[in-house]
Design a protein around this motif. Structure first.
Motif, PDB file in Angstrom:
ATOM      1  N   TYR A  72       0.836  -1.194   0.000  1.00  0.00           N
ATOM      2  CA  TYR A  72       0.000   0.000   0.000  1.00  0.00           C
ATOM      3  C   TYR A  72       0.872   1.245   0.000  1.00  0.00           C
ATOM      4  CZ  TYR A  72      -3.671  -3.305   0.672  1.00  0.00           C
ATOM      5  OH  TYR A  72      -4.530  -4.349   0.470  1.00  0.00           O
ATOM      6  N   ASP A  73       0.315   2.314  -0.523  1.00  0.00           N
ATOM      7  CA  ASP A  73       1.045   3.558  -0.742  1.00  0.00           C
ATOM      8  C   ASP A  73       0.244   4.688  -0.118  1.00  0.00           C
ATOM      9  OD1 ASP A  73       2.433   5.736  -1.900  1.00  0.00           O
ATOM     10  OD2 ASP A  73       2.750   4.637  -3.767  1.00  0.00           O
ATOM     11  N   ILE A  74       0.910   5.530   0.649  1.00  0.00           N
ATOM     12  CA  ILE A  74       0.213   6.664   1.245  1.00  0.00           C
ATOM     13  C   ILE A  74      -0.234   7.659   0.171  1.00  0.00           C
ATOM     14  CG2 ILE A  74       2.259   8.066   1.759  1.00  0.00           C
ATOM     15  CD1 ILE A  74      -0.907   7.660   3.955  1.00  0.00           C
ATOM     16  N   ARG A  75       0.486   7.676  -0.937  1.00  0.00           N
ATOM     17  CA  ARG A  75       0.115   8.560  -2.047  1.00  0.00           C
ATOM     18  C   ARG A  75      -0.968   7.915  -2.893  1.00  0.00           C
ATOM     19  NH1 ARG A  75       5.259  10.798  -5.171  1.00  0.00           N
ATOM     20  NH2 ARG A  75       3.562  11.688  -6.410  1.00  0.00           N
ATOM     21  N   LYS A  76      -1.969   8.703  -3.250  1.00  0.00           N
ATOM     22  CA  LYS A  76      -3.075   8.195  -4.051  1.00  0.00           C
ATOM     23  C   LYS A  76      -2.932   8.558  -5.524  1.00  0.00           C
ATOM     24  CE  LYS A  76      -5.290  10.628  -1.298  1.00  0.00           C
ATOM     25  NZ  LYS A  76      -5.720  11.349  -0.171  1.00  0.00           N
ATOM     26  N   ASP A  77      -2.089   9.545  -5.820  1.00  0.00           N
ATOM     27  CA  ASP A  77      -1.933   9.997  -7.196  1.00  0.00           C
ATOM     28  C   ASP A  77      -1.063   9.033  -7.993  1.00  0.00           C
ATOM     29  OD1 ASP A  77       0.262  10.802  -5.505  1.00  0.00           O
ATOM     30  OD2 ASP A  77       1.006  11.987  -7.187  1.00  0.00           O
ATOM     31  N   ASP A  78      -1.189   9.082  -9.326  1.00  0.00           N
ATOM     32  CA  ASP A  78      -0.319   8.278 -10.171  1.00  0.00           C
ATOM     33  C   ASP A  78       1.099   8.810 -10.052  1.00  0.00           C
ATOM     34  OD1 ASP A  78      -2.226   6.544 -11.123  1.00  0.00           O
ATOM     35  OD2 ASP A  78      -2.531   7.603 -13.023  1.00  0.00           O
ATOM     36  N   HIS A  79       2.039   7.936  -9.764  1.00  0.00           N
ATOM     37  CA  HIS A  79       3.444   8.315  -9.695  1.00  0.00           C
ATOM     38  C   HIS A  79       4.294   7.080  -9.941  1.00  0.00           C
ATOM     39  CE1 HIS A  79       2.335   7.083  -5.612  1.00  0.00           C
ATOM     40  NE2 HIS A  79       3.614   6.746  -5.428  1.00  0.00           N
ATOM     41  N   ASP A  80       5.541   7.306 -10.250  1.00  0.00           N
ATOM     42  CA  ASP A  80       6.449   6.238 -10.631  1.00  0.00           C
ATOM     43  C   ASP A  80       7.198   5.702  -9.412  1.00  0.00           C
ATOM     44  OD1 ASP A  80       5.797   6.821 -13.397  1.00  0.00           O
ATOM     45  OD2 ASP A  80       7.060   8.590 -13.165  1.00  0.00           O
ATOM     46  N   HIS A  81       7.756   4.504  -9.572  1.00  0.00           N
ATOM     47  CA  HIS A  81       8.480   3.856  -8.481  1.00  0.00           C
ATOM     48  C   HIS A  81       9.791   3.244  -8.956  1.00  0.00           C
ATOM     49  CE1 HIS A  81       4.387   3.781  -6.694  1.00  0.00           C
ATOM     50  NE2 HIS A  81       5.059   3.965  -5.582  1.00  0.00           N
ATOM     51  N   PHE A  82      10.733   3.140  -8.037  1.00  0.00           N
ATOM     52  CA  PHE A  82      11.966   2.384  -8.215  1.00  0.00           C
ATOM     53  C   PHE A  82      11.890   1.197  -7.267  1.00  0.00           C
ATOM     54  CE2 PHE A  82      16.132   1.147  -6.659  1.00  0.00           C
ATOM     55  CZ  PHE A  82      16.808   0.917  -7.850  1.00  0.00           C
ATOM     56  N   VAL A  83      12.150  -0.012  -7.785  1.00  0.00           N
ATOM     57  CA  VAL A  83      12.157  -1.222  -6.971  1.00  0.00           C
ATOM     58  C   VAL A  83      13.552  -1.821  -7.037  1.00  0.00           C
ATOM     59  CG1 VAL A  83      11.188  -3.531  -6.648  1.00  0.00           C
ATOM     60  CG2 VAL A  83       9.728  -1.697  -7.494  1.00  0.00           C
ATOM     61  N   CYS A  84      14.127  -2.085  -5.868  1.00  0.00           N
ATOM     62  CA  CYS A  84      15.448  -2.705  -5.800  1.00  0.00           C
ATOM     63  C   CYS A  84      15.310  -4.211  -6.023  1.00  0.00           C
ATOM     64  CB  CYS A  84      16.122  -2.432  -4.462  1.00  0.00           C
ATOM     65  SG  CYS A  84      17.741  -3.242  -4.332  1.00  0.00           S
ATOM     66  N   SER A  85      16.061  -4.725  -6.983  1.00  0.00           N
ATOM     67  CA  SER A  85      16.010  -6.160  -7.269  1.00  0.00           C
ATOM     68  C   SER A  85      16.764  -6.969  -6.210  1.00  0.00           C
ATOM     69  CB  SER A  85      16.573  -6.453  -8.659  1.00  0.00           C
ATOM     70  OG  SER A  85      17.892  -5.980  -8.778  1.00  0.00           O
ATOM     71  N   GLY A  86      17.527  -6.284  -5.358  1.00  0.00           N
ATOM     72  CA  GLY A  86      18.231  -6.975  -4.283  1.00  0.00           C
ATOM     73  C   GLY A  86      17.373  -7.131  -3.041  1.00  0.00           C
ATOM     74  N   CYS A  87      17.016  -6.008  -2.446  1.00  0.00           N
ATOM     75  CA  CYS A  87      16.302  -6.030  -1.163  1.00  0.00           C
ATOM     76  C   CYS A  87      14.787  -5.862  -1.299  1.00  0.00           C
ATOM     77  CB  CYS A  87      16.865  -4.947  -0.250  1.00  0.00           C
ATOM     78  SG  CYS A  87      16.540  -3.257  -0.822  1.00  0.00           S
ATOM     79  N   ASP A  88      14.301  -5.626  -2.505  1.00  0.00           N
ATOM     80  CA  ASP A  88      12.872  -5.405  -2.768  1.00  0.00           C
ATOM     81  C   ASP A  88      12.376  -4.083  -2.189  1.00  0.00           C
ATOM     82  OD1 ASP A  88      10.591  -6.231  -4.132  1.00  0.00           O
ATOM     83  OD2 ASP A  88       9.774  -7.331  -2.431  1.00  0.00           O
ATOM     84  N   GLY A  89      13.317  -3.181  -1.862  1.00  0.00           N
ATOM     85  CA  GLY A  89      12.934  -1.858  -1.383  1.00  0.00           C
ATOM     86  C   GLY A  89      12.212  -1.084  -2.463  1.00  0.00           C
TER      87      GLY A  89
END
Length: 130
Positions: A72-89
């Motif tokens: 879940y995301d505190i932001r409700k608007d459309d926005h982009d994300h970075f996902v770490c393939s190592g730690c899944d951050g």
């Protein structure tokens, strides 16, 4: 989208506070944190709260974890994300309009109509690999 107003509960308020501090979290992460204050809270209660908050437009959905858990995301608007393939951050990123146009051009001028997810290795994981 019309926002539904419901009665707030101590759990609901605390779930929102946890998401505000973490920005993104799974039900398990929220439940773990919530149990510091409310040891009696069940996983089912946390699930129902996050589903309701998301359905009511109070919180958003972020990219799922590697294991497929909803985040879940505190932001409700459309926005982009970075996902770490190592730690899944996961972190919010802003991909510039010029970059979106370049990506669209690279995929045969297909229209990008939603958030983008960039995958890579975060600084912490890069340091661990060295």
């Amino acid at each position: 989208m019309t926002q539904i107003v419901r009665r707030s509960t101590k759990y609901t308020n605390d779930v929102m506070a946890i998401l505000k501090s973490k920005h993104h979290a799974t039900n398990a992460e929220i439940a773990q944190e919530l149990r510091n204050v409310h040891p009696e809270v069940s996983d089912t209660t946390v699930h129902r709260i996050t589903q309701r908050l998301c359905g009511d437009g109070m919180i958003g959905l972020a990219p799922s974890t590697k294991k497929g858990c909803l985040r879940y995301d505190i932001r409700k608007d459309d926005h982009d994300h970075f996902v770490c393939s190592g730690c899944d951050g996961l972190m919010d990123v802003k991909i510039a309009d010029e970059m979106r146009k370049q990506i669209a051009h690279e995929i045969s001028d297909c229209y990008i109509d939603g958030p983008l997810v960039v995958t890579g290795v975060c600084k912490k994981c890069q340091k661990r690999r060295k």
